[in-house]
Motif scaffolding. Structure first.
Motif, PDB file in Angstrom:
ATOM      1  N   GLN A   2     -51.990  40.727 -77.495  1.00  0.00           N
ATOM      2  CA  GLN A   2     -50.544  40.672 -77.476  1.00  0.00           C
ATOM      3  C   GLN A   2     -49.980  41.804 -78.312  1.00  0.00           C
ATOM      4  OE1 GLN A   2     -49.423  36.642 -77.471  1.00  0.00           O
ATOM      5  NE2 GLN A   2     -47.287  37.023 -77.956  1.00  0.00           N
ATOM      6  N   VAL A   4     -46.701  42.624 -78.558  1.00  0.00           N
ATOM      7  CA  VAL A   4     -45.382  42.287 -79.109  1.00  0.00           C
ATOM      8  C   VAL A   4     -45.438  40.832 -79.568  1.00  0.00           C
ATOM      9  CG1 VAL A   4     -42.920  42.089 -78.621  1.00  0.00           C
ATOM     10  CG2 VAL A   4     -44.246  43.915 -77.555  1.00  0.00           C
ATOM     11  N   LEU A  34     -36.016  46.083 -76.513  1.00  0.00           N
ATOM     12  CA  LEU A  34     -34.909  45.331 -75.931  1.00  0.00           C
ATOM     13  C   LEU A  34     -34.971  43.880 -76.389  1.00  0.00           C
ATOM     14  CD1 LEU A  34     -36.566  47.115 -73.501  1.00  0.00           C
ATOM     15  CD2 LEU A  34     -34.393  46.717 -72.369  1.00  0.00           C
ATOM     16  N   PHE A  89     -36.026  36.711 -76.313  1.00  0.00           N
ATOM     17  CA  PHE A  89     -37.269  37.455 -76.138  1.00  0.00           C
ATOM     18  C   PHE A  89     -37.092  38.883 -76.631  1.00  0.00           C
ATOM     19  CE2 PHE A  89     -39.864  34.573 -73.748  1.00  0.00           C
ATOM     20  CZ  PHE A  89     -38.983  33.779 -73.036  1.00  0.00           C
ATOM     21  N   LEU A 100     -42.329  46.331 -69.168  1.00  0.00           N
ATOM     22  CA  LEU A 100     -42.091  45.790 -70.499  1.00  0.00           C
ATOM     23  C   LEU A 100     -43.202  44.877 -70.976  1.00  0.00           C
ATOM     24  CD1 LEU A 100     -38.335  44.775 -70.107  1.00  0.00           C
ATOM     25  CD2 LEU A 100     -39.251  46.876 -71.067  1.00  0.00           C
ATOM     26  N   PHE A 102     -43.564  41.704 -73.496  1.00  0.00           N
ATOM     27  CA  PHE A 102     -42.682  40.706 -74.092  1.00  0.00           C
ATOM     28  C   PHE A 102     -43.353  39.961 -75.229  1.00  0.00           C
ATOM     29  CE2 PHE A 102     -38.875  40.316 -71.488  1.00  0.00           C
ATOM     30  CZ  PHE A 102     -39.215  41.014 -70.354  1.00  0.00           C
ATOM     31  N   GLY A 103     -42.517  39.504 -76.150  1.00  0.00           N
ATOM     32  CA  GLY A 103     -42.965  38.536 -77.125  1.00  0.00           C
ATOM     33  C   GLY A 103     -42.882  37.147 -76.515  1.00  0.00           C
ATOM     34  N   ALA A 104     -43.330  36.159 -77.263  1.00  0.00           N
ATOM     35  CA  ALA A 104     -43.381  34.793 -76.751  1.00  0.00           C
ATOM     36  C   ALA A 104     -42.036  34.083 -76.811  1.00  0.00           C
ATOM     37  CB  ALA A 104     -44.435  33.998 -77.513  1.00  0.00           C
TER      38      ALA A 104
ATOM     39  N   TYR B  36     -43.893  38.673 -63.267  1.00  0.00           N
ATOM     40  CA  TYR B  36     -44.434  38.225 -64.548  1.00  0.00           C
ATOM     41  C   TYR B  36     -44.945  36.794 -64.412  1.00  0.00           C
ATOM     42  CZ  TYR B  36     -41.573  42.047 -66.459  1.00  0.00           C
ATOM     43  OH  TYR B  36     -41.003  43.261 -66.719  1.00  0.00           O
ATOM     44  N   GLN B  38     -45.807  33.399 -67.108  1.00  0.00           N
ATOM     45  CA  GLN B  38     -45.716  32.893 -68.471  1.00  0.00           C
ATOM     46  C   GLN B  38     -46.367  31.533 -68.568  1.00  0.00           C
ATOM     47  OE1 GLN B  38     -41.775  31.970 -69.967  1.00  0.00           O
ATOM     48  NE2 GLN B  38     -42.390  32.397 -72.084  1.00  0.00           N
ATOM     49  N   LYS B  41     -45.693  28.442 -74.186  1.00  0.00           N
ATOM     50  CA  LYS B  41     -45.712  28.983 -75.555  1.00  0.00           C
ATOM     51  C   LYS B  41     -46.353  30.368 -75.642  1.00  0.00           C
ATOM     52  CE  LYS B  41     -45.604  24.457 -77.717  1.00  0.00           C
ATOM     53  NZ  LYS B  41     -46.177  23.539 -78.729  1.00  0.00           N
ATOM     54  N   GLN B  42     -46.427  31.050 -74.523  1.00  0.00           N
ATOM     55  CA  GLN B  42     -46.957  32.411 -74.538  1.00  0.00           C
ATOM     56  C   GLN B  42     -45.912  33.383 -74.015  1.00  0.00           C
ATOM     57  OE1 GLN B  42     -50.870  32.957 -72.885  1.00  0.00           O
ATOM     58  NE2 GLN B  42     -51.590  30.978 -73.610  1.00  0.00           N
ATOM     59  N   SER B  43     -46.243  34.675 -74.089  1.00  0.00           N
ATOM     60  CA  SER B  43     -45.306  35.708 -73.659  1.00  0.00           C
ATOM     61  C   SER B  43     -45.213  35.776 -72.146  1.00  0.00           C
ATOM     62  CB  SER B  43     -45.775  37.070 -74.157  1.00  0.00           C
ATOM     63  OG  SER B  43     -46.074  37.055 -75.518  1.00  0.00           O
ATOM     64  N   LEU B  44     -44.129  36.373 -71.697  1.00  0.00           N
ATOM     65  CA  LEU B  44     -44.059  36.798 -70.301  1.00  0.00           C
ATOM     66  C   LEU B  44     -45.053  37.938 -70.137  1.00  0.00           C
ATOM     67  CD1 LEU B  44     -40.204  37.019 -69.715  1.00  0.00           C
ATOM     68  CD2 LEU B  44     -41.772  35.610 -68.395  1.00  0.00           C
ATOM     69  N   LEU B  46     -46.701  40.795 -67.729  1.00  0.00           N
ATOM     70  CA  LEU B  46     -46.518  41.542 -66.501  1.00  0.00           C
ATOM     71  C   LEU B  46     -47.774  41.435 -65.643  1.00  0.00           C
ATOM     72  CD1 LEU B  46     -44.761  43.528 -64.853  1.00  0.00           C
ATOM     73  CD2 LEU B  46     -45.914  45.380 -66.071  1.00  0.00           C
ATOM     74  N   LEU B 105     -32.844  45.505 -66.732  1.00  0.00           N
ATOM     75  CA  LEU B 105     -33.548  44.811 -65.679  1.00  0.00           C
ATOM     76  C   LEU B 105     -32.819  43.512 -65.414  1.00  0.00           C
ATOM     77  CD1 LEU B 105     -37.310  45.078 -66.701  1.00  0.00           C
ATOM     78  CD2 LEU B 105     -36.155  46.282 -64.864  1.00  0.00           C
TER      79      LEU B 105
END
Lengths: 112, 116
Positions: A2, A4, A34, A89, A100, A102-104, B36, B38, B41-44, B46, B105
């Motif tokens: 991860q 971010v 962002l 986010f 991008l 992303f963070g969680a 994406y 998800q 509890k995790q990130s999006l 890609l 976006l």
């Protein structure tokens, strides 16, 4: 891996006070950052961004700060309002803004 | 603002079946769309970049034969999860990019997929 990270999954703040959301990144190639806001059952919407050539960007109640040496950025919301309750986010891109990382996310709850 | 419509918003299917998710740009043309995924509890994360009229570009670790992407027009990209398994259960979301609008976006509202 991860790249971010948003280490605080949730944040509770009183209406009128400042909300501070934090985000850390590991990839030194990131040059654009962002913040997105997401309400339940909706897609994320763009909030504010900052280029790596700046250390601060302000838009109304929202200010984003970037500390490149620490690979850290933060979003300040002041004053916080009940309508700000959402998931926020942090996202970053390197050379291609559409792609991008992303963070969680951080769930913000603004209480009256 | 620009609108991206994603359908369905949720779907439940049996293991082994295929599921198609649509992403439409309603009031603009999108030469590039992104898909994406998800997990809770995790990130999006890609999965792939969808380019109109050409093959999608998949991120490392994403099986292109399992997640079929078709971007046949400037307003529609589809993601088909083939032979779905319970581990494919996740939240899938698309985004579309408007040329010349800087960093913005526009995201669909997402699809929650549950595979039984």
């Amino acid at each position: 891996d991860q790249q971010v990270k948003q280490n605080s999954p949730s944040l509770s703040v009183q209406e009128g006070r400042i909300s501070i959301l934090n985000c850390d990144y590991t990839n030194s190639m990131f040059d654009y950052f962002l913040w997105y806001k997401k309400y339940p059952a909706e897609g994320p919407t763009f909030l504010i961004s900052i280029s790596s050539i700046k250390d601060k960007n302000e838009d109304g109640r929202f200010t984003v700060f970037l500390n490149k040496s620490a690979k850290h950025l933060s979003l300040h919301i002041v004053p916080s309002q009940p309508g700000d309750s959402a998931v926020y986010f942090c996202a970053a891109s390197a050379n291609s803004w559409g792609k991008l990382q992303f963070g969680a996310g951080t769930q913000v709850v603004v209480t009256p | 603002g620009a609108v991206v419509s994603q359908h369905p918003s949720w779907v439940i299917c049996k293991s082994g079946t295929s599921v198609k998710i649509e992403c439409r740009s309603l009031d603009f043309q999108a030469t590039t769309m992104f898909w994406y995924r998800q997990f809770p509890k995790q990130s999006l994360m890609l999965m792939a970049t969808s380019n109109e009229g050409s093959k999608a570009t998949y991120e490392q670790g994403v099986e292109k034969d399992k997640f079929l992407i078709n971007h046949a027009s400037l307003t529609l990209s589809t993601l088909t999860v083939t032979s779905a398994h319970p581990e494919d259960s996740s939240f899938y979301i698309c985004s579309a990019m408007i040329q010349g609008l800087g960093e913005k976006l526009f995201f669909g509202s997402g699809t929650q997929l549950s595979v039984l």
